[in-house]
Design a protein around this motif. Structure first.
Motif, PDB file in Angstrom:
ATOM      1  N   ASP A   1       0.824  -1.207   0.000  1.00  0.00           N
ATOM      2  CA  ASP A   1       0.000   0.000   0.000  1.00  0.00           C
ATOM      3  C   ASP A   1       0.854   1.251   0.000  1.00  0.00           C
ATOM      4  O   ASP A   1       0.430   2.308  -0.477  1.00  0.00           O
ATOM      5  N   TRP A   2       2.081   1.161   0.534  1.00  0.00           N
ATOM      6  CA  TRP A   2       2.982   2.306   0.458  1.00  0.00           C
ATOM      7  C   TRP A   2       3.378   2.563  -0.994  1.00  0.00           C
ATOM      8  O   TRP A   2       3.397   3.701  -1.452  1.00  0.00           O
ATOM      9  N   SER A   3       3.678   1.495  -1.726  1.00  0.00           N
ATOM     10  CA  SER A   3       4.033   1.656  -3.137  1.00  0.00           C
ATOM     11  C   SER A   3       2.894   2.306  -3.908  1.00  0.00           C
ATOM     12  O   SER A   3       3.115   3.179  -4.753  1.00  0.00           O
ATOM     13  N   ASP A   4       1.676   1.896  -3.611  1.00  0.00           N
ATOM     14  CA  ASP A   4       0.519   2.518  -4.262  1.00  0.00           C
ATOM     15  C   ASP A   4       0.422   3.997  -3.913  1.00  0.00           C
ATOM     16  O   ASP A   4       0.103   4.842  -4.761  1.00  0.00           O
ATOM     17  N   ALA A   5       0.715   4.330  -2.654  1.00  0.00           N
ATOM     18  CA  ALA A   5       0.640   5.728  -2.211  1.00  0.00           C
ATOM     19  C   ALA A   5       1.688   6.583  -2.908  1.00  0.00           C
ATOM     20  O   ALA A   5       1.445   7.754  -3.215  1.00  0.00           O
ATOM     21  N   VAL A   6       2.867   5.999  -3.159  1.00  0.00           N
ATOM     22  CA  VAL A   6       3.920   6.736  -3.855  1.00  0.00           C
ATOM     23  C   VAL A   6       3.505   7.019  -5.299  1.00  0.00           C
ATOM     24  O   VAL A   6       3.741   8.113  -5.823  1.00  0.00           O
ATOM     25  N   VAL A   7       2.864   6.063  -5.925  1.00  0.00           N
ATOM     26  CA  VAL A   7       2.377   6.276  -7.295  1.00  0.00           C
ATOM     27  C   VAL A   7       1.331   7.383  -7.310  1.00  0.00           C
ATOM     28  O   VAL A   7       1.343   8.265  -8.177  1.00  0.00           O
ATOM     29  N   ARG A   8       0.421   7.376  -6.340  1.00  0.00           N
ATOM     30  CA  ARG A   8      -0.582   8.438  -6.268  1.00  0.00           C
ATOM     31  C   ARG A   8       0.077   9.790  -6.023  1.00  0.00           C
ATOM     32  O   ARG A   8      -0.372  10.821  -6.541  1.00  0.00           O
ATOM     33  N   ALA A   9       1.135   9.802  -5.231  1.00  0.00           N
ATOM     34  CA  ALA A   9       1.851  11.053  -4.976  1.00  0.00           C
ATOM     35  C   ALA A   9       2.462  11.597  -6.259  1.00  0.00           C
ATOM     36  O   ALA A   9       2.405  12.798  -6.536  1.00  0.00           O
ATOM     37  N   ALA A  10       3.059  10.702  -7.067  1.00  0.00           N
ATOM     38  CA  ALA A  10       3.641  11.145  -8.339  1.00  0.00           C
ATOM     39  C   ALA A  10       2.552  11.717  -9.244  1.00  0.00           C
ATOM     40  O   ALA A  10       2.758  12.749  -9.905  1.00  0.00           O
ATOM     41  N   ARG A  11       1.389  11.094  -9.261  1.00  0.00           N
ATOM     42  CA  ARG A  11       0.298  11.603 -10.089  1.00  0.00           C
ATOM     43  C   ARG A  11      -0.220  12.931  -9.561  1.00  0.00           C
ATOM     44  O   ARG A  11      -0.602  13.810 -10.345  1.00  0.00           O
ATOM     45  N   TYR A  12      -0.247  13.080  -8.242  1.00  0.00           N
ATOM     46  CA  TYR A  12      -0.697  14.348  -7.654  1.00  0.00           C
ATOM     47  C   TYR A  12       0.165  15.505  -8.155  1.00  0.00           C
ATOM     48  O   TYR A  12      -0.337  16.589  -8.440  1.00  0.00           O
ATOM     49  N   PHE A  13       1.463  15.276  -8.272  1.00  0.00           N
ATOM     50  CA  PHE A  13       2.382  16.316  -8.740  1.00  0.00           C
ATOM     51  C   PHE A  13       2.490  16.344 -10.267  1.00  0.00           C
ATOM     52  O   PHE A  13       3.376  17.006 -10.803  1.00  0.00           O
TER      53      PHE A  13
ATOM     54  N   LEU B   1       3.538  14.140 -12.209  1.00  0.00           N
ATOM     55  CA  LEU B   1       4.746  13.460 -12.668  1.00  0.00           C
ATOM     56  C   LEU B   1       4.317  12.093 -13.224  1.00  0.00           C
ATOM     57  O   LEU B   1       4.611  11.035 -12.660  1.00  0.00           O
ATOM     58  N   HIS B   2       3.627  12.131 -14.343  1.00  0.00           N
ATOM     59  CA  HIS B   2       3.015  10.911 -14.874  1.00  0.00           C
ATOM     60  C   HIS B   2       4.056   9.929 -15.402  1.00  0.00           C
ATOM     61  O   HIS B   2       3.859   8.704 -15.307  1.00  0.00           O
TER      62      HIS B   2
ATOM     63  N   LEU C   1       6.977   9.514 -14.069  1.00  0.00           N
ATOM     64  CA  LEU C   1       7.500   8.886 -12.861  1.00  0.00           C
ATOM     65  C   LEU C   1       6.522   7.843 -12.333  1.00  0.00           C
ATOM     66  O   LEU C   1       6.938   6.752 -11.917  1.00  0.00           O
ATOM     67  N   ALA C   2       5.234   8.153 -12.356  1.00  0.00           N
ATOM     68  CA  ALA C   2       4.237   7.187 -11.891  1.00  0.00           C
ATOM     69  C   ALA C   2       4.293   5.909 -12.723  1.00  0.00           C
ATOM     70  O   ALA C   2       4.241   4.791 -12.187  1.00  0.00           O
ATOM     71  N   ALA C   3       4.410   6.060 -14.049  1.00  0.00           N
ATOM     72  CA  ALA C   3       4.487   4.890 -14.911  1.00  0.00           C
ATOM     73  C   ALA C   3       5.754   4.089 -14.643  1.00  0.00           C
ATOM     74  O   ALA C   3       5.748   2.849 -14.623  1.00  0.00           O
ATOM     75  N   LEU C   4       6.843   4.782 -14.428  1.00  0.00           N
ATOM     76  CA  LEU C   4       8.108   4.107 -14.138  1.00  0.00           C
ATOM     77  C   LEU C   4       8.021   3.338 -12.824  1.00  0.00           C
ATOM     78  O   LEU C   4       8.524   2.210 -12.707  1.00  0.00           O
ATOM     79  N   LEU C   5       7.374   3.916 -11.810  1.00  0.00           N
ATOM     80  CA  LEU C   5       7.233   3.242 -10.517  1.00  0.00           C
ATOM     81  C   LEU C   5       6.388   1.986 -10.644  1.00  0.00           C
ATOM     82  O   LEU C   5       6.695   0.955 -10.033  1.00  0.00           O
ATOM     83  N   LEU C   6       5.328   2.060 -11.431  1.00  0.00           N
ATOM     84  CA  LEU C   6       4.504   0.877 -11.644  1.00  0.00           C
ATOM     85  C   LEU C   6       5.303  -0.225 -12.331  1.00  0.00           C
ATOM     86  O   LEU C   6       5.193  -1.412 -11.981  1.00  0.00           O
ATOM     87  N   ASP C   7       6.136   0.149 -13.297  1.00  0.00           N
ATOM     88  CA  ASP C   7       6.963  -0.830 -14.005  1.00  0.00           C
ATOM     89  C   ASP C   7       7.990  -1.442 -13.061  1.00  0.00           C
ATOM     90  O   ASP C   7       8.216  -2.654 -13.064  1.00  0.00           O
ATOM     91  N   ALA C   8       8.620  -0.579 -12.232  1.00  0.00           N
ATOM     92  CA  ALA C   8       9.625  -1.084 -11.296  1.00  0.00           C
ATOM     93  C   ALA C   8       8.994  -1.993 -10.260  1.00  0.00           C
ATOM     94  O   ALA C   8       9.580  -2.999  -9.846  1.00  0.00           O
TER      95      ALA C   8
END
Length: 289
Positions: free
Chosen positions: A198-210, A212-213, A215-222
């Motif tokens: 759930d932390w990883s999901d929260a980080v992706v939402r944080a990237a989208r909030y800013f 930084l799409h 970055l969000a896509a890269l985090l999902l891939d990683a």
């Protein structure tokens, strides 16, 4: 009368007659960051000229409870300067030759008065993300929030989910700071693997909030197992990409970060008390060490 303040080793104040202003400005050592100010307390208006280096200054006008910069171009670029002995950020267009500061102070104390000065020059409202430059603290609000988010991340890591409190924007930023801290130390994959799902999901939402799409896509891939360390380093640029996104977001939604709207105040008054419900969809489960 005009007040001269010297913020160097002497830290002195002195009243200057308009007829002595040119000599006083010329004789003030620039390394002491001198400033010259005129104020009308009854009207709540002021003009402050801060000397920058040997030949330039920054001219600020307080009018209607808000600071405005005298500008000579349309550039939106920001530059670091030292005003009142403290480094900070001002628009490059507001760093002008010292003759502008001299002319403005002579005009505001002469026949033109304040209204004439306001009409005679181009004034631009100080950026919403810059702290009150006439106070004791001169800092880019983004830098203040960057530090505050780092402190919040440390509290969450040390004390668990109960420490995850504050404005929504700051909490999003804390998640990106926590990720970046771990990614720099051990790589992006290891950083994500060390967090609950759930932390990883929260980080992706944080990237989208800013916004930084990428970055969000890269985090999902990683998170799915991709080796994205080099791509992360290129995209984030030692945190610079996140800082730039923070500056953009706090300019458009300062309330998300608890930043006071204008008129702004310096120092500890920069941030509102962190009270009341958080207006976001952040999850708090699993945000411990």
């Amino acid at each position: 009368m005009i007040e001269r303040r010297v913020y160097g080793t002497s830290n002195t104040r002195q009243l200057v007659e308009p007829g002595d202003l040119q000599r006083a400005m010329a004789s003030a050592p620039p390394q002491d960051d001198p400033s010259f100010s005129w104020r009308d307390g009854q009207r709540g208006v002021a003009v402050v000229v801060s000397v920058i280096g040997d030949s330039h200054c920054q001219v600020a006008m307080l009018d209607g409870g808000r600071w405005h910069d005298l500008v000579t171009s349309g550039s939106d670029e920001q530059v670091w300067v030292s005003l009142a002995g403290v480094p900070g950020v001002v628009p490059r267009a507001s760093v002008v030759p010292c003759r502008y500061g001299l002319d403005v102070l002579l005009a505001v104390t002469g026949a033109a008065r304040f209204d004439g000065v306001r009409a005679a020059y181009d004034w631009r409202p100080a950026p919403a993300w810059v702290d009150d430059r006439r106070g004791y603290l001169l800092r880019d609000v983004a830098e203040v929030l960057w530090d505050a988010a780092g402190e919040l991340w440390l509290r969450i890591a040390m004390d668990g989910p109960g420490a995850d409190t504050g404005p929504a924007g700051l909490r999003h930023l804390a998640r990106l700071r926590g990720l970046h801290h771990r990614a720099v130390a051990g790589g992006l994959g290891a950083a994500l693997a060390g967090f609950p799902a759930d932390w990883s999901d929260a980080v992706v939402r944080a990237a989208r909030y800013f916004a930084l799409h990428d970055l969000a896509a890269l985090l999902l891939d990683a998170a799915a197992g991709g080796d994205r360390d080099e791509a992360y380093e290129r995209l984030v640029e030692d945190g610079g990409t996140i800082r730039a996104a923070l500056q953009r977001q706090v300019e458009t939604a300062p309330g998300d970060f608890g930043v006071a709207d204008v008129p702004r105040h310096a120092g500890t008054d920069l941030l509102h008390p962190w009270a009341g419900p958080d207006r976001d969809d952040l999850d708090t489960a699993g945000l411990g060490p």
